[in-house]
Design an enzyme around this catalytic site. Structure first.
Site, PDB file in Angstrom:
ATOM      1  CG  ASP A  52      63.215  98.138  14.840  1.00 32.13           C
ATOM      2  OD1 ASP A  52      64.201  98.411  14.135  1.00 32.13           O
ATOM      3  OD2 ASP A  52      63.141  98.431  16.058  1.00 32.13           O
TER       4      ASP A  52
ATOM      5  CE1 TYR B 247      63.749  98.119  22.090  1.00 30.91           C
ATOM      6  CE2 TYR B 247      62.827  97.198  20.087  1.00 30.91           C
ATOM      7  CZ  TYR B 247      63.424  98.233  20.755  1.00 30.91           C
ATOM      8  OH  TYR B 247      63.680  99.402  20.069  1.00 30.91           O
TER       9      TYR B 247
ATOM     10  CE  LYS C 239      66.409  99.090  17.156  1.00 28.03           C
ATOM     11  NZ  LYS C 239      65.190  98.452  17.691  1.00 28.03           N
TER      12      LYS C 239
ATOM     13  CG  HIS D   3      69.273  99.955  21.249  1.00 26.82           C
ATOM     14  ND1 HIS D   3      68.512  98.913  21.744  1.00 26.82           N
ATOM     15  CD2 HIS D   3      68.389 100.950  21.024  1.00 26.82           C
ATOM     16  CE1 HIS D   3      67.243  99.266  21.798  1.00 26.82           C
ATOM     17  NE2 HIS D   3      67.145 100.516  21.377  1.00 26.82           N
TER      18      HIS D   3
ATOM     19  CE  LYS E 266      53.355  98.156  21.855  1.00 32.09           C
ATOM     20  NZ  LYS E 266      52.386  98.747  22.811  1.00 32.09           N
ATOM     21  CB  SER E 267      49.632  98.535  17.464  1.00 32.72           C
ATOM     22  OG  SER E 267      48.387  98.350  18.114  1.00 32.72           O
ATOM     23  CB  VAL E 268      49.622  94.708  21.714  1.00 31.05           C
ATOM     24  CG1 VAL E 268      51.106  94.605  22.028  1.00 31.05           C
ATOM     25  CG2 VAL E 268      48.939  95.728  22.619  1.00 31.05           C
TER      26      VAL E 268
ATOM     27  NE  ARG F 202      44.865 101.849  19.039  1.00 32.22           N
ATOM     28  CZ  ARG F 202      45.124 102.197  20.292  1.00 32.22           C
ATOM     29  NH1 ARG F 202      46.163 101.669  20.930  1.00 32.22           N
ATOM     30  NH2 ARG F 202      44.361 103.060  20.904  1.00 32.22           N
TER      31      ARG F 202
ATOM     32  CG  ASN G  53      49.168 101.710  12.930  1.00 32.33           C
ATOM     33  OD1 ASN G  53      48.281 102.569  12.946  1.00 32.33           O
ATOM     34  ND2 ASN G  53      49.742 101.276  14.038  1.00 32.33           N
TER      35      ASN G  53
HETATM   36  N1  LIG Z   1      66.163 102.752  18.670  1.00 26.72           N
HETATM   37  C1  LIG Z   1      65.530 103.163  19.733  1.00 26.72           C
HETATM   38  O1  LIG Z   1      66.132 103.666  20.684  1.00 26.72           O
HETATM   39  C2  LIG Z   1      64.042 103.033  19.786  1.00 26.72           C
HETATM   40  C3  LIG Z   1      63.321 103.655  20.812  1.00 26.72           C
HETATM   41  C4  LIG Z   1      61.925 103.521  20.806  1.00 26.72           C
HETATM   42  C5  LIG Z   1      61.297 102.793  19.800  1.00 26.72           C
HETATM   43  N2  LIG Z   1      62.039 102.173  18.827  1.00 26.72           N
HETATM   44  C6  LIG Z   1      61.408 101.352  17.751  1.00 26.72           C
HETATM   45  O2  LIG Z   1      60.345 102.096  17.161  1.00 26.72           O
HETATM   46  C7  LIG Z   1      59.133 101.341  17.269  1.00 26.72           C
HETATM   47  C8  LIG Z   1      57.934 102.265  17.357  1.00 26.72           C
HETATM   48  O3  LIG Z   1      58.071 103.169  18.433  1.00 26.72           O
HETATM   49  P1  LIG Z   1      57.212 103.083  19.788  1.00 26.72           P
HETATM   50  O4  LIG Z   1      56.791 101.695  20.020  1.00 26.72           O
HETATM   51  O5  LIG Z   1      58.029 103.726  20.854  1.00 26.72           O
HETATM   52  O6  LIG Z   1      56.002 104.070  19.552  1.00 26.72           O
HETATM   53  P2  LIG Z   1      54.891 104.334  18.427  1.00 26.72           P
HETATM   54  O7  LIG Z   1      54.922 103.281  17.384  1.00 26.72           O
HETATM   55  O8  LIG Z   1      55.037 105.766  18.046  1.00 26.72           O
HETATM   56  O9  LIG Z   1      53.542 104.229  19.283  1.00 26.72           O
HETATM   57  C9  LIG Z   1      53.122 103.031  19.893  1.00 26.72           C
HETATM   58  C10 LIG Z   1      51.929 103.375  20.806  1.00 26.72           C
HETATM   59  O10 LIG Z   1      50.866 103.933  20.055  1.00 26.72           O
HETATM   60  C11 LIG Z   1      49.699 103.128  20.156  1.00 26.72           C
HETATM   61  N3  LIG Z   1      49.132 103.025  18.794  1.00 26.72           N
HETATM   62  C12 LIG Z   1      49.635 102.318  17.750  1.00 26.72           C
HETATM   63  N4  LIG Z   1      48.885 102.481  16.655  1.00 26.72           N
HETATM   64  C13 LIG Z   1      47.869 103.316  16.992  1.00 26.72           C
HETATM   65  C14 LIG Z   1      46.757 103.827  16.294  1.00 26.72           C
HETATM   66  N5  LIG Z   1      46.527 103.517  15.021  1.00 26.72           N
HETATM   67  N6  LIG Z   1      45.906 104.662  16.961  1.00 26.72           N
HETATM   68  C15 LIG Z   1      46.134 104.977  18.257  1.00 26.72           C
HETATM   69  N7  LIG Z   1      47.173 104.513  18.978  1.00 26.72           N
HETATM   70  C16 LIG Z   1      48.033 103.673  18.358  1.00 26.72           C
HETATM   71  C17 LIG Z   1      50.153 101.773  20.696  1.00 26.72           C
HETATM   72  O11 LIG Z   1      49.143 101.219  21.529  1.00 26.72           O
HETATM   73  P3  LIG Z   1      48.743  99.646  21.554  1.00 26.72           P
HETATM   74  O12 LIG Z   1      49.992  98.841  21.407  1.00 26.72           O
HETATM   75  O13 LIG Z   1      48.121  99.511  22.899  1.00 26.72           O
HETATM   76  O14 LIG Z   1      47.763  99.420  20.431  1.00 26.72           O
HETATM   77  C18 LIG Z   1      51.370 102.166  21.520  1.00 26.72           C
HETATM   78  O15 LIG Z   1      50.980 102.603  22.804  1.00 26.72           O
HETATM   79  C19 LIG Z   1      59.378 100.488  18.512  1.00 26.72           C
HETATM   80  O16 LIG Z   1      58.453  99.425  18.657  1.00 26.72           O
HETATM   81  C20 LIG Z   1      60.803 100.065  18.288  1.00 26.72           C
HETATM   82  O17 LIG Z   1      60.861  99.035  17.321  1.00 26.72           O
HETATM   83  C21 LIG Z   1      63.399 102.286  18.810  1.00 26.72           C
END
Ligand SMILES: NC(=O)c1ccc[n+]([C@@H]2O[C@H](COP(=O)([O-])OP(=O)(O)OC[C@H]3O[C@@H](n4cnc5c(N)ncnc54)[C@H](OP(=O)(O)O)[C@@H]3O)[C@@H](O)[C@H]2O)c1
Length: 278
Positions: free
Chosen positions: A46, A51, A76, A109, A233-235, A239, A243
C-alpha cells in the site's frame, strides 16, 4: 505458506487481506523494507503519491524476482490532483513511477470536502475512466464518511470497491464500517496498531499473554477476524516478520469483543470532514 486470506471485492476481483504499508518510509529505506516484506511472504503493498516512494516500491518488486501479477499494488491520488485533467496526469505518473502498466487498486486519498468546490464526484469519474480502460483493476476511496459515499452512489456509475479509513482498538469506526458492509464496500483499516499507541493497553497486553503472541500480533489478528484489510508498516525486519506471523492462531469471541470495547473514538490522524492539506 502464510495462509493470508483473499477478500472478494464488489467487482469480483480479490485482494489479499494482509499487506505492507509504506507511509513514512523514507525513499532511501523503501527498497530494503519492501524486499524484506516480500521475502517474508507479503504480497500486497500500500503506497500513495503523497508518500514519495512509489518509484522505490516498483524497484523493490522488480528486484524481488516475483512476477508483477503475484503482488497486489495500491496507490492513491495526491490531494493536489483532484481536478479530472490533473488526476489523469497524476495517474500516468503513478504508473510510470511504479514501472507498471496497470495498478491493482487506485484510491482517492482524501475527500477534501472544503476544496475544489466540494466536488469529489468529478474526481471519482476520472477514476471510473482508469477502471474502464483496465489500467486500474479496482478503484476505491480513502477517508470517506458515509455522506461522502452516498453522494458518489447518487452521482456516479461505479461504486467504490474499498474505503480505506483509520481503524484500530481506540477508533473502531462502527458507523462507517456498517455503512460499508451494507453497501458491499470492503474496509481497509489504516494505522491498524495506531502507530504503536495501543500496544501498552492492559487489555491488549493481557490478551497477548494468554495467546502467547505479541500485543501487535493480537491487534492485527483482531482486525483479520473483524474482516478488515490491513497493511501494517515497519522498517524493522524483525517486526516485518512478526506482523505477518498471525495466521496460526485465533482470538476467542470474548477477546475480539474486549478489544473492540476499548473504543474511545480517538483519531491519530486528521478528521476527513475538515482535512484540507494539498
Ligand atoms: N489512507 C490514509 O490516509 C492513510 C493514513 C495513514 C496510513 N495509511 C496506510 O496504512 C499503513 C499503516 O499505517 P501507519 O503506518 O500509519 O501505522 P501502523 O502500521 O499502525 O504503525 C506503524 C508504527 O508502528 C511501529 N510498529 C510496527 N510493527 C510493530 C510491532 N510489531 N511492534 C511494535 N511497533 C511496531 C512502526 O515502527 P518501525 O517502522 O520503526 O518498526 C511504526 O512506527 C501506512 O503505511 C499506509 O500504507 C493510510
Amino acid at each position: 505458506m502464510t495462509g493470508i486470506p483473499d477478500i472478494m471485492l464488489n467487482n469480483g476481483n480479490t485482494i489479499p487481506q494482509f499487506g505492507f504499508g509504506v507511509f513514512q518510509i523514507e525513499p532511501q529505506d523503501t527498497v530494503k523494507a519492501v524486499v524484506t516484506a516480500l521475502q517474508a511472504g507479503y504480497r500486497h503493498i500500500d503506497t500513495a503519491e503523497g508518500y514519495g516512494n512509489e518509484k522505490q516500491v516498483g524497484e523493490a518488486i522488480a528486484r524481488s524476482g516475483l512476477n508483477r501479477k503475484e503482488v497486489f499494488v495500491t496507490s492513491k491520488l495526491g490531494n493536489a490532483s483532484h481536478r479530472p485533467d490533473d488526476a489523469r496526469q497524476a495517474f500516468d505518473e503513478t504508473l510510470g513511477a511504479l514501472g507498471t502498466d496497470y495498478i491493482d487498486l487506485f484510491l482517492i486519498h482524501w475527500p477534501l470536502p472544503t476544496r475544489y468546490d466540494g466536488d469529489y464526484s468529478s474526481t471519482w469519474q476520472a477514476l471510473e475512466g482508469f477502471y474502464r480502460e483496465g489500467r486500474a483493476r479496482s478503484i476505491g476511496v480513502s477517508n470517506f464518511q458515509p455522506h461522502h459515499l452516498r453522494r458518489l452512489h447518487q452521482e456516479c456509475e461505479i461504486p467504490p470497491a474499498v474505503n480505506q479509513i483509520e481503524v484500530h482498538p481506540y477508533l473502531t469506526q462502527s458507523g462507517v464500517r456498517s455503512f460499508c458492509a451494507e453497501h458491499q464496500i470492503a474496509v481497509e483499516a489504516w494505522s491498524p496498531i495506531a502507530q504503536g499507541k495501543v500496544l501498552d493497553d492492559p487489555t491488549i497486553v493481557s490478551v497477548a499473554r494468554g495467546a502467547g503472541k505479541s500485543p501487535a500480533q493480537v491487534v492485527l489478528r483482531w482486525h483479520i477476524e473483524r474482516g478488515d484489510i490491513i497493511f501494517p508498516k515497519s522498517v524493522t525486519p524483525a517486526r516485518i516478520r512478526e506482523n505477518i506471523d498471525i495466521f496460526d492462531f485465533e482470538l476467542s469471541g470474548e477477546d475480539v469483543e474486549a478489544i473492540g470495547a476499548l473504543n474511545r473514538d480517538e483519531r491519530t490522524g486528521p478528521d476527513p470532514d475538515t482535512f484540507d492539506a494539498i
